[in-house]
Design an enzyme around this catalytic site. Structure first.
Site, mmCIF file in Angstrom:
data_model
loop_
_atom_site.group_PDB
_atom_site.id
_atom_site.type_symbol
_atom_site.label_atom_id
_atom_site.label_comp_id
_atom_site.label_asym_id
_atom_site.label_seq_id
_atom_site.Cartn_x
_atom_site.Cartn_y
_atom_site.Cartn_z
ATOM 1 N N ASN A 207 2.476 3.476 6.031
ATOM 2 C CA ASN A 207 2.151 4.755 5.385
ATOM 3 C C ASN A 207 0.907 4.549 4.518
ATOM 4 O OD1 ASN A 207 2.042 7.113 3.909
ATOM 5 N ND2 ASN A 207 3.909 6.709 2.731
ATOM 6 N N TRP A 208 -0.211 5.057 5.009
ATOM 7 C CA TRP A 208 -1.487 4.839 4.291
ATOM 8 C C TRP A 208 -1.627 5.752 3.070
ATOM 9 C CZ3 TRP A 208 -5.698 4.639 8.738
ATOM 10 C CH2 TRP A 208 -5.399 3.560 9.596
ATOM 11 N N LYS A 209 -0.760 6.721 2.942
ATOM 12 C CA LYS A 209 -0.834 7.690 1.831
ATOM 13 C C LYS A 209 -2.250 8.307 1.769
ATOM 14 C CE LYS A 209 2.746 5.087 -0.427
ATOM 15 N NZ LYS A 209 3.448 4.735 -1.643
ATOM 16 N N HIS B 108 9.324 12.010 1.743
ATOM 17 C CA HIS B 108 8.924 10.818 0.983
ATOM 18 C C HIS B 108 9.115 11.105 -0.511
ATOM 19 C CE1 HIS B 108 6.411 7.703 -0.778
ATOM 20 N NE2 HIS B 108 6.555 7.050 0.364
ATOM 21 N N GLU C 220 7.348 10.568 -2.985
ATOM 22 C CA GLU C 220 6.169 11.141 -3.663
ATOM 23 C C GLU C 220 6.083 12.646 -3.397
ATOM 24 O OE1 GLU C 220 3.361 8.341 -2.064
ATOM 25 O OE2 GLU C 220 4.274 6.767 -3.289
ATOM 26 N N GLU D 67 14.400 4.269 0.747
ATOM 27 C CA GLU D 67 13.312 3.854 -0.131
ATOM 28 C C GLU D 67 13.721 4.062 -1.588
ATOM 29 O OE1 GLU D 67 9.361 3.739 2.012
ATOM 30 O OE2 GLU D 67 9.572 5.776 1.290
ATOM 31 N N GLY E 269 5.768 1.026 -4.665
ATOM 32 C CA GLY E 269 4.492 0.811 -5.336
ATOM 33 C C GLY E 269 4.615 0.092 -6.673
ATOM 34 N N SER F 209 7.779 -1.811 -1.724
ATOM 35 C CA SER F 209 7.094 -3.084 -1.999
ATOM 36 C C SER F 209 7.416 -4.174 -0.976
ATOM 37 C CB SER F 209 7.403 -3.560 -3.419
ATOM 38 O OG SER F 209 6.940 -2.603 -4.357
ATOM 39 N N GLY G 211 4.000 0.764 2.382
ATOM 40 C CA GLY G 211 2.918 1.525 1.754
ATOM 41 C C GLY G 211 1.714 0.628 1.510
HETATM 42 C C1 PEP Z 1 6.111 3.899 0.636
HETATM 43 O O1 PEP Z 1 5.268 4.602 0.160
HETATM 44 O O2 PEP Z 1 6.852 4.342 1.515
HETATM 45 C C2 PEP Z 1 6.240 2.542 0.121
HETATM 46 C C3 PEP Z 1 7.313 1.881 0.426
HETATM 47 O O3 PEP Z 1 5.205 2.049 -0.649
HETATM 48 P P1 PEP Z 1 5.008 0.533 -1.133
HETATM 49 O O4 PEP Z 1 5.231 -0.345 0.083
HETATM 50 O O5 PEP Z 1 3.626 0.465 -1.631
HETATM 51 O O6 PEP Z 1 6.049 0.271 -2.175
#
Ligand code: PEP
Length: 261
Positions: free
Chosen positions: A12-14, A98, A100, A170, A176, A216, A237
């Protein structure tokens, strides 16, 4: 015991990367998808990069998806993107719910259900994200939250629809933050989710369901997480923005997969 599935590795590049950066990254992921056929690679670039990524991944093993979609197929909804638009670009997947989106854009279990339904209607495989916040975990409400998000987000889906869904656990406190769920915490949550799915859809459908972990994930923790029986892959992410770390996560998952298959 759910059967061991080949690792599903989603990036997931966001809201990151421009076209030049994306070209390099996609090329690196395509190379890895060819050299690691045991893993399934799927990229989730921002909408602006989907067309570019679609032409680059065409004919490669790497799949493509959108990071969100609206629940109507078309119309006067300025700024929104629909399921048929994603499918038209060559997407096969879409991320829904998600944390976010829940945190910053008012996403609720009801709108998650509507977007998931729209994704299915467009022939996409939605990845439905659920997970508790730190406050919810610390006050002992994790299982209530996961149950509510599952029941609300998946409300009304029949067996055949459910089988096209992918779940992503998640924990919000791990996204993050550099703080990862331990393999035991991830396994406990995934087993809870699968048990809940089994109550609704039966043992066979629940065991076939792909449940990803996100929060993470890094090359250093991917192996131990994937060794857990109910962890079928990762939604990555930050570490998906670098070809080397994303591909190493896939390689670590494949290493665990080969050992515990
Ligand atoms: C995500 O945004 O789905 C995520 C898991 O981010 P990160 O790996 O940066 O924690």
């Amino acid at each position: 015991m759910p059967p061991r599935k080949r690792p599903f590795i989603a990036g997931n590049w966001k809201m990151n990367l421009t076209r030049g950066e994306a070209r390099t990254l996609v090329a690196e992921v395509i190379r890895a998808s060819r050299s690691l056929p045991e893993a399934e690679f799927v990229l989730f670039p921002p909408f602006t990069l989907l067309a570019e990524a679609a032409s680059l991944t065409l004919g490669s093993p790497a799949g493509l998806g959108g990071q969100n979609l609206f629940w109507e197929d078309k119309g006067a909804f300025t700024g929104e993107i629909s399921g048929p638009m994603l499918a038209d670009l060559g997407c096969s997947y879409v991320v829904v719910g998600h944390s976010e989106r829940r945190q910053f854009f008012g996403e609720t279990d009801e709108t998650v259900q509507k977007r998931t339904s729209a994704g299915l209607r467009a022939g996409l495989r939605p990845i439905v994200c659920i997970g508790e916040t730190l406050a919810e975990r610390e006050s002992g409400r994790t299982w209530d939250v996961l149950k509510r998000q599952l029941d609300g987000g998946l409300a009304g889906f029949e067996d055949a629809e459910f089988r096209r869904l992918i779940l992503a656990y998640e924990p919000v406190w791990a996204i993050g933050t550099g703080r990862t769920a331990t393999p035991a915490q991830a396994e406990e949550a995934h087993a809870f989710i699968r048990a809940r799915l089994q109550e609704r859809y039966g043992k066979e459908a629940a065991e076939c369901a792909i449940i990803l972990y996100g929060g993470s994930v890094k090359p250093a923790n991917a192996y131990a997480l994937f060794r857990e029986r109910n962890v079928d892959g990762f939604l990555v992410g930050g570490a998906s923005l670098e070809g080397a770390s994303f591909n190493e996560i896939a390689a670590e998952a494949v290493r665990a997969y080969k050992e515990v298959k």
